[in-house]
Design a protein around this motif. Sequence first.
Motif, PDB file in Angstrom:
ATOM      1  N   GLN A 195      -4.700  -2.706  -2.995  1.00 61.17           N
ATOM      2  CA  GLN A 195      -4.179  -2.816  -1.632  1.00 61.17           C
ATOM      3  C   GLN A 195      -3.842  -4.253  -1.258  1.00 61.17           C
ATOM      4  N   GLN A 196      -4.405  -5.227  -1.972  1.00 66.79           N
ATOM      5  CA  GLN A 196      -4.148  -6.627  -1.656  1.00 66.79           C
ATOM      6  C   GLN A 196      -3.079  -7.254  -2.551  1.00 66.79           C
ATOM      7  N   LEU A 197      -2.482  -6.473  -3.436  1.00 66.40           N
ATOM      8  CA  LEU A 197      -1.400  -6.992  -4.270  1.00 66.40           C
ATOM      9  C   LEU A 197      -0.142  -7.171  -3.435  1.00 66.40           C
ATOM     10  N   PRO A 198       0.725  -8.118  -3.806  1.00 65.68           N
ATOM     11  CA  PRO A 198       2.020  -8.215  -3.126  1.00 65.68           C
ATOM     12  C   PRO A 198       2.792  -6.905  -3.255  1.00 65.68           C
ATOM     13  N   ASP A 199       3.615  -6.603  -2.278  1.00 65.78           N
ATOM     14  CA  ASP A 199       4.324  -5.320  -2.250  1.00 65.78           C
ATOM     15  C   ASP A 199       5.179  -5.094  -3.491  1.00 65.78           C
ATOM     16  N   TYR A 200       5.763  -6.154  -4.039  1.00 71.01           N
ATOM     17  CA  TYR A 200       6.656  -5.974  -5.175  1.00 71.01           C
ATOM     18  C   TYR A 200       5.907  -5.717  -6.489  1.00 71.01           C
ATOM     19  N   LEU A 201       4.587  -5.881  -6.506  1.00 72.85           N
ATOM     20  CA  LEU A 201       3.795  -5.597  -7.703  1.00 72.85           C
ATOM     21  C   LEU A 201       3.140  -4.220  -7.662  1.00 72.85           C
ATOM     22  N   ARG A 202       3.067  -3.603  -6.498  1.00 68.56           N
ATOM     23  CA  ARG A 202       2.389  -2.311  -6.397  1.00 68.56           C
ATOM     24  C   ARG A 202       3.097  -1.200  -7.164  1.00 68.56           C
ATOM     25  N   PRO A 203       4.450  -1.158  -7.217  1.00 69.06           N
ATOM     26  CA  PRO A 203       5.084  -0.125  -8.051  1.00 69.06           C
ATOM     27  C   PRO A 203       4.701  -0.237  -9.527  1.00 69.06           C
ATOM     28  N   ILE A 204       4.488  -1.468 -10.023  1.00 65.66           N
ATOM     29  CA  ILE A 204       4.043  -1.635 -11.411  1.00 65.66           C
ATOM     30  C   ILE A 204       2.631  -1.103 -11.562  1.00 65.66           C
ATOM     31  N   SER A 205       1.774  -1.409 -10.588  1.00 69.42           N
ATOM     32  CA  SER A 205       0.398  -0.910 -10.624  1.00 69.42           C
ATOM     33  C   SER A 205       0.362   0.609 -10.654  1.00 69.42           C
ATOM     34  N   ALA A 206       1.329   1.239 -10.002  1.00 74.48           N
ATOM     35  CA  ALA A 206       1.335   2.701  -9.886  1.00 74.48           C
ATOM     36  C   ALA A 206       1.650   3.403 -11.197  1.00 74.48           C
ATOM     37  N   VAL A 207       2.150   2.688 -12.216  1.00 69.53           N
ATOM     38  CA  VAL A 207       2.466   3.326 -13.499  1.00 69.53           C
ATOM     39  C   VAL A 207       1.477   2.926 -14.596  1.00 69.53           C
ATOM     40  N   LEU A 208       0.436   2.200 -14.258  1.00 69.77           N
ATOM     41  CA  LEU A 208      -0.543   1.754 -15.249  1.00 69.77           C
ATOM     42  C   LEU A 208      -1.706   2.744 -15.318  1.00 69.77           C
ATOM     43  N   PRO A 209      -2.088   3.183 -16.508  1.00 73.44           N
ATOM     44  CA  PRO A 209      -3.171   4.179 -16.621  1.00 73.44           C
ATOM     45  C   PRO A 209      -4.515   3.684 -16.101  1.00 73.44           C
ATOM     46  N   LEU A 210      -4.813   2.392 -16.281  1.00 71.35           N
ATOM     47  CA  LEU A 210      -6.107   1.889 -15.824  1.00 71.35           C
ATOM     48  C   LEU A 210      -6.238   1.945 -14.299  1.00 71.35           C
ATOM     49  N   THR A 211      -5.133   1.923 -13.573  1.00 67.58           N
ATOM     50  CA  THR A 211      -5.196   2.050 -12.122  1.00 67.58           C
ATOM     51  C   THR A 211      -5.849   3.366 -11.734  1.00 67.58           C
TER      52      THR A 211
ATOM     53  N   LEU B 170      -2.930  -7.235 -20.382  1.00 66.93           N
ATOM     54  CA  LEU B 170      -3.100  -8.163 -19.268  1.00 66.93           C
ATOM     55  C   LEU B 170      -2.480  -7.674 -17.958  1.00 66.93           C
ATOM     56  N   PRO B 171      -1.302  -7.012 -17.981  1.00 70.89           N
ATOM     57  CA  PRO B 171      -0.833  -6.450 -16.706  1.00 70.89           C
ATOM     58  C   PRO B 171      -1.836  -5.476 -16.090  1.00 70.89           C
ATOM     59  N   GLN B 172      -2.559  -4.752 -16.928  1.00 70.11           N
ATOM     60  CA  GLN B 172      -3.540  -3.807 -16.401  1.00 70.11           C
ATOM     61  C   GLN B 172      -4.778  -4.535 -15.880  1.00 70.11           C
ATOM     62  N   VAL B 173      -5.093  -5.677 -16.466  1.00 66.12           N
ATOM     63  CA  VAL B 173      -6.211  -6.475 -15.956  1.00 66.12           C
ATOM     64  C   VAL B 173      -5.912  -6.972 -14.549  1.00 66.12           C
ATOM     65  N   PHE B 174      -4.677  -7.448 -14.338  1.00 62.38           N
ATOM     66  CA  PHE B 174      -4.332  -8.060 -13.055  1.00 62.38           C
ATOM     67  C   PHE B 174      -3.917  -7.041 -11.996  1.00 62.38           C
ATOM     68  N   LEU B 175      -3.366  -5.907 -12.410  1.00 58.63           N
ATOM     69  CA  LEU B 175      -2.707  -5.020 -11.454  1.00 58.63           C
ATOM     70  C   LEU B 175      -3.389  -3.673 -11.253  1.00 58.63           C
ATOM     71  N   SER B 176      -4.483  -3.401 -11.963  1.00 60.31           N
ATOM     72  CA  SER B 176      -5.114  -2.079 -11.864  1.00 60.31           C
ATOM     73  C   SER B 176      -6.305  -2.049 -10.917  1.00 60.31           C
ATOM     74  N   GLY B 177      -6.618  -3.165 -10.284  1.00 61.42           N
ATOM     75  CA  GLY B 177      -7.768  -3.219  -9.389  1.00 61.42           C
ATOM     76  C   GLY B 177      -9.002  -3.825 -10.016  1.00 61.42           C
TER      77      GLY B 177
END
Length: 383
Positions: free
Chosen positions: A319-335, A306-313
Amino acid sequence: MNPRRIVAVARRIALGFRRDHRSLALLLVAPLVVLTLVGLVWGTTAETIPNVVFATDRSNLPAPIATRLSDAMTRVTAVHGHVATFDEGMAALRDGSADAVVWFQGSALHVTIEGSDPLRSGSIGGAVQKALVEAVSALGAGGGDSCSATGAGGFQCVGVALGMSVTAPNIQIERLYGSDDYTLLDYLAPVLIAFFAFFFIFLLSAVSFLRERTSGTLERLMATPLRRGELVVGYLAGFSIFALLQAVVIIAFTVFVLKVHYTGNLATIFIVEAVMVIGAVSLGLLVSAAARNELQAVQFVPIVLLPQVFLSGLLIPVQQLPDYLRPISAVLPLTYANEALKAVMIKGAAISDTLVLRDLGVLVLFGAIVAAGAIASIRREVA
Protein backbone atom coordinates in the motif's frame (compact mmCIF):
# COMPACT_ATOMS: atom_id res chain seq x y z
CA MET A 1 54.81 -17.83 -12.55
CA ASN A 2 54.87 -17.28 -16.28
CA PRO A 3 53.17 -14.00 -17.30
CA ARG A 4 52.50 -15.26 -20.83
CA ARG A 5 50.54 -18.26 -19.57
CA ILE A 6 48.56 -16.02 -17.19
CA VAL A 7 47.73 -13.65 -20.06
CA ALA A 8 46.70 -16.62 -22.22
CA VAL A 9 44.21 -17.82 -19.60
CA ALA A 10 42.81 -14.32 -19.11
CA ARG A 11 42.50 -13.89 -22.90
CA ARG A 12 40.58 -17.16 -23.15
CA ILE A 13 38.07 -15.97 -20.54
CA ALA A 14 37.65 -12.61 -22.29
CA LEU A 15 37.12 -14.27 -25.69
CA GLY A 16 34.58 -16.60 -24.12
CA PHE A 17 32.53 -13.65 -22.88
CA ARG A 18 32.93 -11.96 -26.26
CA ARG A 19 31.28 -14.93 -27.98
CA ASP A 20 28.62 -15.31 -25.27
CA HIS A 21 26.57 -12.21 -25.96
CA ARG A 22 23.73 -13.24 -23.64
CA SER A 23 25.99 -13.62 -20.60
CA LEU A 24 27.71 -10.32 -21.38
CA ALA A 25 24.35 -8.56 -21.70
CA LEU A 26 23.11 -10.01 -18.42
CA LEU A 27 26.36 -9.02 -16.74
CA LEU A 28 25.85 -5.39 -17.74
CA VAL A 29 22.07 -5.05 -17.75
CA ALA A 30 21.11 -6.96 -14.57
CA PRO A 31 22.81 -4.49 -12.15
CA LEU A 32 21.21 -1.55 -13.98
CA VAL A 33 17.76 -3.13 -13.72
CA VAL A 34 18.20 -3.79 -10.01
CA LEU A 35 19.58 -0.31 -9.28
CA THR A 36 16.72 1.26 -11.25
CA LEU A 37 14.23 -0.68 -9.16
CA VAL A 38 15.96 0.40 -5.94
CA GLY A 39 15.83 4.00 -7.11
CA LEU A 40 12.13 3.78 -7.95
CA VAL A 41 11.24 2.23 -4.59
CA TRP A 42 13.48 4.14 -2.20
CA GLY A 43 14.21 7.24 -4.28
CA THR A 44 10.63 8.48 -4.12
CA THR A 45 8.36 9.34 -1.23
CA ALA A 46 4.88 7.83 -1.28
CA GLU A 47 3.05 9.30 1.69
CA THR A 48 0.12 7.16 2.80
CA ILE A 49 -2.54 9.00 4.78
CA PRO A 50 -4.42 6.62 7.13
CA ASN A 51 -8.18 6.13 6.78
CA VAL A 52 -9.68 6.59 10.25
CA VAL A 53 -13.23 5.91 11.48
CA PHE A 54 -14.47 7.98 14.44
CA ALA A 55 -16.89 5.84 16.46
CA THR A 56 -19.15 8.44 18.06
CA ASP A 57 -21.42 5.82 19.65
CA ARG A 58 -18.53 4.69 21.92
CA SER A 59 -17.62 8.18 23.13
CA ASN A 60 -18.58 9.24 26.66
CA LEU A 61 -17.76 12.90 26.13
CA PRO A 62 -20.63 15.38 26.40
CA ALA A 63 -22.54 15.20 23.12
CA PRO A 64 -21.89 18.80 21.98
CA ILE A 65 -18.12 18.53 22.48
CA ALA A 66 -17.94 14.98 21.02
CA THR A 67 -19.84 16.11 17.92
CA ARG A 68 -17.71 19.20 17.38
CA LEU A 69 -14.45 17.31 17.95
CA SER A 70 -15.42 14.44 15.63
CA ASP A 71 -16.50 16.87 12.92
CA ALA A 72 -13.21 18.74 13.29
CA MET A 73 -11.18 15.54 12.98
CA THR A 74 -12.91 14.66 9.70
CA ARG A 75 -11.53 17.90 8.23
CA VAL A 76 -7.89 17.54 9.24
CA THR A 77 -5.10 16.75 6.76
CA ALA A 78 -3.17 14.18 8.85
CA VAL A 79 -5.83 11.48 8.34
CA HIS A 80 -8.78 10.74 6.08
CA GLY A 81 -11.56 10.56 8.65
CA HIS A 82 -15.30 9.90 8.69
CA VAL A 83 -17.89 9.31 11.38
CA ALA A 84 -19.57 5.90 11.84
CA THR A 85 -20.62 3.48 14.56
CA PHE A 86 -18.09 1.27 16.32
CA ASP A 87 -19.37 -1.89 14.62
CA GLU A 88 -19.18 -0.26 11.19
CA GLY A 89 -15.65 0.91 11.93
CA MET A 90 -14.49 -2.56 13.03
CA ALA A 91 -16.03 -4.09 9.91
CA ALA A 92 -14.11 -1.57 7.79
CA LEU A 93 -10.94 -2.39 9.73
CA ARG A 94 -11.33 -6.12 9.02
CA ASP A 95 -11.96 -5.70 5.30
CA GLY A 96 -9.03 -3.32 4.89
CA SER A 97 -10.96 -0.16 3.98
CA ALA A 98 -9.97 1.52 7.26
CA ASP A 99 -6.64 1.71 9.10
CA ALA A 100 -7.92 2.66 12.55
CA VAL A 101 -11.07 3.09 14.64
CA VAL A 102 -10.99 5.96 17.13
CA TRP A 103 -13.24 6.84 20.06
CA PHE A 104 -13.11 8.80 23.32
CA GLN A 105 -13.64 6.98 26.58
CA GLY A 106 -12.98 8.46 29.99
CA SER A 107 -9.87 10.62 29.78
CA ALA A 108 -8.32 8.66 26.89
CA LEU A 109 -8.52 8.54 23.14
CA HIS A 110 -8.69 4.87 22.12
CA VAL A 111 -7.19 3.90 18.78
CA THR A 112 -7.71 0.37 17.42
CA ILE A 113 -5.44 -0.45 14.49
CA GLU A 114 -5.46 -3.48 12.21
CA GLY A 115 -1.99 -4.43 13.46
CA SER A 116 -0.97 -7.24 11.10
CA ASP A 117 1.78 -5.21 9.42
CA PRO A 118 4.05 -3.23 11.77
CA LEU A 119 5.61 -1.40 8.83
CA ARG A 120 2.20 -0.08 7.86
CA SER A 121 0.61 0.46 11.27
CA GLY A 122 3.62 1.95 13.04
CA SER A 123 2.83 5.47 11.87
CA ILE A 124 -0.92 5.39 12.43
CA GLY A 125 -0.78 6.33 16.12
CA GLY A 126 1.37 9.35 15.35
CA ALA A 127 -0.94 10.40 12.52
CA VAL A 128 -4.00 10.20 14.79
CA GLN A 129 -2.18 12.19 17.48
CA LYS A 130 -1.25 14.84 14.94
CA ALA A 131 -4.83 14.93 13.69
CA LEU A 132 -6.12 15.36 17.25
CA VAL A 133 -3.85 18.32 17.91
CA GLU A 134 -4.78 19.81 14.53
CA ALA A 135 -8.51 19.42 15.25
CA VAL A 136 -8.24 20.89 18.74
CA SER A 137 -6.24 23.84 17.43
CA ALA A 138 -8.93 24.44 14.79
CA LEU A 139 -11.64 24.39 17.45
CA GLY A 140 -9.67 26.81 19.60
CA ALA A 141 -9.35 29.21 16.71
CA GLY A 142 -13.03 29.00 15.85
CA GLY A 143 -14.38 30.97 18.81
CA GLY A 144 -17.13 29.89 21.21
CA ASP A 145 -15.79 26.95 23.20
CA SER A 146 -12.09 27.25 24.05
CA CYS A 147 -9.99 24.19 23.12
CA SER A 148 -6.23 23.82 23.30
CA ALA A 149 -3.62 21.07 23.04
CA THR A 150 -1.95 20.06 26.29
CA GLY A 151 1.00 18.06 24.89
CA ALA A 152 1.55 14.31 24.43
CA GLY A 153 -1.56 14.17 22.30
CA GLY A 154 -3.83 15.55 25.00
CA PHE A 155 -6.30 18.41 24.77
CA GLN A 156 -8.55 20.53 26.94
CA CYS A 157 -11.88 22.01 25.95
CA VAL A 158 -13.67 24.56 28.13
CA GLY A 159 -17.23 25.31 27.07
CA VAL A 160 -17.83 29.03 27.36
CA ALA A 161 -21.46 28.65 26.43
CA LEU A 162 -21.81 25.12 27.82
CA GLY A 163 -20.05 25.78 31.10
CA MET A 164 -18.06 22.54 31.14
CA SER A 165 -14.44 21.38 30.87
CA VAL A 166 -13.21 18.12 29.31
CA THR A 167 -9.62 16.91 29.23
CA ALA A 168 -8.14 13.95 27.30
CA PRO A 169 -4.47 13.64 28.15
CA ASN A 170 -3.38 10.43 26.37
CA ILE A 171 -3.83 8.03 23.49
CA GLN A 172 -4.22 4.26 24.00
CA ILE A 173 -3.46 2.06 21.00
CA GLU A 174 -4.99 -1.41 20.68
CA ARG A 175 -4.58 -4.02 17.93
CA LEU A 176 -7.18 -6.04 16.10
CA TYR A 177 -4.54 -8.63 15.20
CA GLY A 178 -1.36 -9.47 17.08
CA SER A 179 -0.55 -8.37 20.60
CA ASP A 180 2.08 -6.68 22.71
CA ASP A 181 3.77 -10.07 23.14
CA TYR A 182 4.50 -10.27 19.40
CA THR A 183 8.05 -9.47 18.34
CA LEU A 184 9.10 -8.11 14.97
CA LEU A 185 9.94 -11.67 13.92
CA ASP A 186 6.36 -12.76 14.62
CA TYR A 187 5.07 -10.15 12.20
CA LEU A 188 7.74 -10.77 9.55
CA ALA A 189 7.71 -14.58 9.76
CA PRO A 190 5.03 -15.06 7.05
CA VAL A 191 6.94 -13.06 4.42
CA LEU A 192 10.30 -14.56 5.42
CA ILE A 193 8.93 -18.10 5.19
CA ALA A 194 7.58 -17.37 1.73
CA PHE A 195 10.74 -15.70 0.46
CA PHE A 196 13.28 -18.28 1.65
CA ALA A 197 11.21 -21.22 0.42
CA PHE A 198 10.70 -19.55 -2.96
CA PHE A 199 14.35 -18.50 -3.33
CA PHE A 200 16.04 -21.80 -2.52
CA ILE A 201 13.75 -24.08 -4.51
CA PHE A 202 13.79 -21.73 -7.51
CA LEU A 203 17.59 -21.73 -7.53
CA LEU A 204 17.79 -25.51 -7.04
CA SER A 205 15.36 -26.35 -9.84
CA ALA A 206 16.88 -23.84 -12.28
CA VAL A 207 20.47 -25.05 -11.87
CA SER A 208 19.56 -28.76 -11.68
CA PHE A 209 17.41 -28.68 -14.82
CA LEU A 210 20.12 -26.73 -16.64
CA ARG A 211 22.62 -29.47 -15.83
CA GLU A 212 20.23 -32.01 -17.32
CA ARG A 213 20.30 -30.01 -20.55
CA THR A 214 24.03 -29.29 -20.70
CA SER A 215 24.97 -32.90 -19.88
CA GLY A 216 22.88 -34.22 -22.76
CA THR A 217 20.40 -36.09 -20.55
CA LEU A 218 17.48 -33.99 -21.74
CA GLU A 219 18.26 -34.59 -25.42
CA ARG A 220 18.46 -38.35 -24.85
CA LEU A 221 15.08 -38.25 -23.10
CA MET A 222 13.63 -36.27 -25.98
CA ALA A 223 14.75 -39.02 -28.36
CA THR A 224 12.37 -41.43 -26.58
CA PRO A 225 8.57 -41.52 -27.07
CA LEU A 226 8.34 -39.21 -24.02
CA ARG A 227 6.36 -36.06 -24.85
CA ARG A 228 7.62 -32.64 -23.88
CA GLY A 229 4.66 -32.00 -21.59
CA GLU A 230 5.22 -35.34 -19.86
CA LEU A 231 8.89 -34.49 -19.48
CA VAL A 232 8.24 -31.13 -17.82
CA VAL A 233 5.50 -32.51 -15.56
CA GLY A 234 7.82 -35.38 -14.58
CA TYR A 235 10.63 -32.99 -13.69
CA LEU A 236 8.12 -30.78 -11.90
CA ALA A 237 6.87 -33.72 -9.83
CA GLY A 238 10.40 -34.83 -8.98
CA PHE A 239 11.59 -31.40 -7.87
CA SER A 240 8.30 -30.76 -6.05
CA ILE A 241 8.97 -33.68 -3.68
CA PHE A 242 12.03 -31.87 -2.37
CA ALA A 243 10.24 -28.52 -2.49
CA LEU A 244 7.49 -29.84 -0.22
CA LEU A 245 10.07 -31.40 2.09
CA GLN A 246 11.81 -28.03 2.32
CA ALA A 247 8.48 -26.34 3.08
CA VAL A 248 7.86 -28.73 5.97
CA VAL A 249 11.36 -28.11 7.38
CA ILE A 250 11.04 -24.30 7.13
CA ILE A 251 7.60 -24.21 8.76
CA ALA A 252 8.61 -26.64 11.53
CA PHE A 253 11.80 -24.74 12.32
CA THR A 254 9.98 -21.41 12.36
CA VAL A 255 7.19 -22.60 14.64
CA PHE A 256 8.93 -25.04 16.98
CA VAL A 257 12.52 -23.74 17.13
CA LEU A 258 12.13 -19.99 16.64
CA LYS A 259 8.85 -20.09 18.62
CA VAL A 260 7.08 -17.73 16.25
CA HIS A 261 3.51 -16.94 17.29
CA TYR A 262 0.77 -17.90 14.86
CA THR A 263 -3.02 -18.06 15.07
CA GLY A 264 -4.00 -20.06 11.98
CA ASN A 265 -3.92 -23.77 11.21
CA LEU A 266 -0.55 -25.35 10.41
CA ALA A 267 -2.10 -27.42 7.63
CA THR A 268 -3.38 -24.25 5.96
CA ILE A 269 0.07 -22.66 6.25
CA PHE A 270 1.57 -25.74 4.58
CA ILE A 271 -0.98 -25.72 1.74
CA VAL A 272 -0.20 -22.10 0.90
CA GLU A 273 3.53 -22.82 1.09
CA ALA A 274 3.17 -25.96 -1.04
CA VAL A 275 1.31 -24.20 -3.84
CA MET A 276 3.90 -21.41 -3.83
CA VAL A 277 6.99 -23.66 -3.97
CA ILE A 278 5.53 -25.76 -6.80
CA GLY A 279 5.10 -22.52 -8.74
CA ALA A 280 8.73 -21.66 -7.89
CA VAL A 281 9.82 -25.01 -9.36
CA SER A 282 7.92 -24.21 -12.57
CA LEU A 283 9.61 -20.81 -12.73
CA GLY A 284 13.01 -22.44 -12.22
CA LEU A 285 12.36 -24.78 -15.16
CA LEU A 286 11.37 -21.84 -17.35
CA VAL A 287 14.47 -19.83 -16.44
CA SER A 288 16.77 -22.80 -16.99
CA ALA A 289 15.26 -23.29 -20.45
CA ALA A 290 16.15 -19.67 -21.28
CA ALA A 291 19.73 -19.96 -19.93
CA ARG A 292 22.51 -21.60 -21.91
CA ASN A 293 24.92 -22.15 -19.04
CA GLU A 294 25.04 -21.96 -15.24
CA LEU A 295 26.46 -18.44 -15.30
CA GLN A 296 23.41 -17.19 -17.14
CA ALA A 297 21.11 -19.08 -14.77
CA VAL A 298 22.76 -17.41 -11.77
CA GLN A 299 22.52 -14.01 -13.46
CA PHE A 300 18.78 -14.50 -13.89
CA VAL A 301 18.40 -14.84 -10.11
CA PRO A 302 18.53 -11.11 -9.23
CA ILE A 303 16.30 -10.24 -12.18
CA VAL A 304 13.65 -12.72 -11.04
CA LEU A 305 13.94 -12.43 -7.26
CA LEU A 306 14.88 -8.85 -6.41
CA PRO A 307 11.69 -7.30 -7.85
CA GLN A 308 9.77 -9.64 -5.57
CA VAL A 309 11.90 -8.62 -2.59
CA PHE A 310 11.13 -4.94 -3.13
CA LEU A 311 7.58 -5.10 -4.48
CA SER A 312 5.83 -8.03 -2.76
CA GLY A 313 5.52 -6.50 0.71
CA LEU A 314 8.68 -8.02 2.16
CA LEU A 315 10.49 -4.72 2.78
CA ILE A 316 7.80 -2.14 2.08
CA PRO A 317 4.01 -2.60 2.43
CA VAL A 318 2.37 -2.83 -0.98
CA GLN A 319 0.00 0.00 0.00
CA GLN A 320 2.98 2.33 0.45
CA LEU A 321 4.54 1.66 -2.96
CA PRO A 322 4.38 4.41 -5.59
CA ASP A 323 1.30 4.06 -7.80
CA TYR A 324 3.33 3.19 -10.89
CA LEU A 325 4.93 0.17 -9.15
CA ARG A 326 1.74 -1.40 -7.82
CA PRO A 327 0.73 -2.98 -11.17
CA ILE A 328 4.10 -4.80 -11.17
CA SER A 329 3.49 -5.95 -7.60
CA ALA A 330 0.11 -7.32 -8.68
CA VAL A 331 1.70 -9.87 -11.06
CA LEU A 332 4.37 -11.19 -8.67
CA PRO A 333 3.64 -14.57 -7.01
CA LEU A 334 5.29 -13.62 -3.71
CA THR A 335 2.78 -10.78 -3.30
CA TYR A 336 -0.05 -13.29 -3.05
CA ALA A 337 1.93 -15.81 -1.00
CA ASN A 338 2.83 -13.08 1.52
CA GLU A 339 -0.76 -11.88 1.70
CA ALA A 340 -2.16 -15.38 2.23
CA LEU A 341 0.42 -16.37 4.85
CA LYS A 342 -0.14 -13.12 6.77
CA ALA A 343 -3.88 -13.75 6.73
CA VAL A 344 -3.41 -17.29 8.08
CA MET A 345 -0.57 -16.79 10.58
CA ILE A 346 -1.46 -13.37 12.00
CA LYS A 347 -5.21 -12.99 11.40
CA GLY A 348 -6.11 -16.66 11.85
CA ALA A 349 -7.86 -16.98 8.49
CA ALA A 350 -9.04 -20.44 7.44
CA ILE A 351 -8.45 -21.99 4.03
CA SER A 352 -12.11 -21.23 3.20
CA ASP A 353 -11.47 -17.49 3.64
CA THR A 354 -12.16 -15.55 0.43
CA LEU A 355 -8.78 -13.81 0.48
CA VAL A 356 -6.84 -17.04 1.01
CA LEU A 357 -8.77 -18.84 -1.75
CA ARG A 358 -8.14 -15.96 -4.16
CA ASP A 359 -4.42 -15.93 -3.42
CA LEU A 360 -4.18 -19.71 -3.81
CA GLY A 361 -6.00 -19.45 -7.13
CA VAL A 362 -3.54 -16.82 -8.38
CA LEU A 363 -0.57 -18.97 -7.31
CA VAL A 364 -2.00 -22.02 -9.09
CA LEU A 365 -2.57 -19.94 -12.23
CA PHE A 366 0.98 -18.59 -12.05
CA GLY A 367 2.41 -22.11 -11.77
CA ALA A 368 0.37 -23.33 -14.74
CA ILE A 369 1.43 -20.39 -16.94
CA VAL A 370 5.16 -20.70 -16.24
CA ALA A 371 4.99 -24.51 -16.65
CA ALA A 372 3.42 -23.99 -20.09
CA GLY A 373 6.19 -21.51 -20.84
CA ALA A 374 8.80 -24.10 -19.84
CA ILE A 375 7.25 -26.64 -22.22
CA ALA A 376 7.31 -24.13 -25.08
CA SER A 377 10.91 -23.13 -24.31
CA ILE A 378 12.09 -26.73 -24.36
CA ARG A 379 10.52 -27.13 -27.76
CA ARG A 380 12.51 -24.18 -29.07
CA GLU A 381 15.81 -25.23 -27.45
CA VAL A 382 15.78 -28.99 -28.12
CA ALA A 383 13.64 -29.71 -31.14
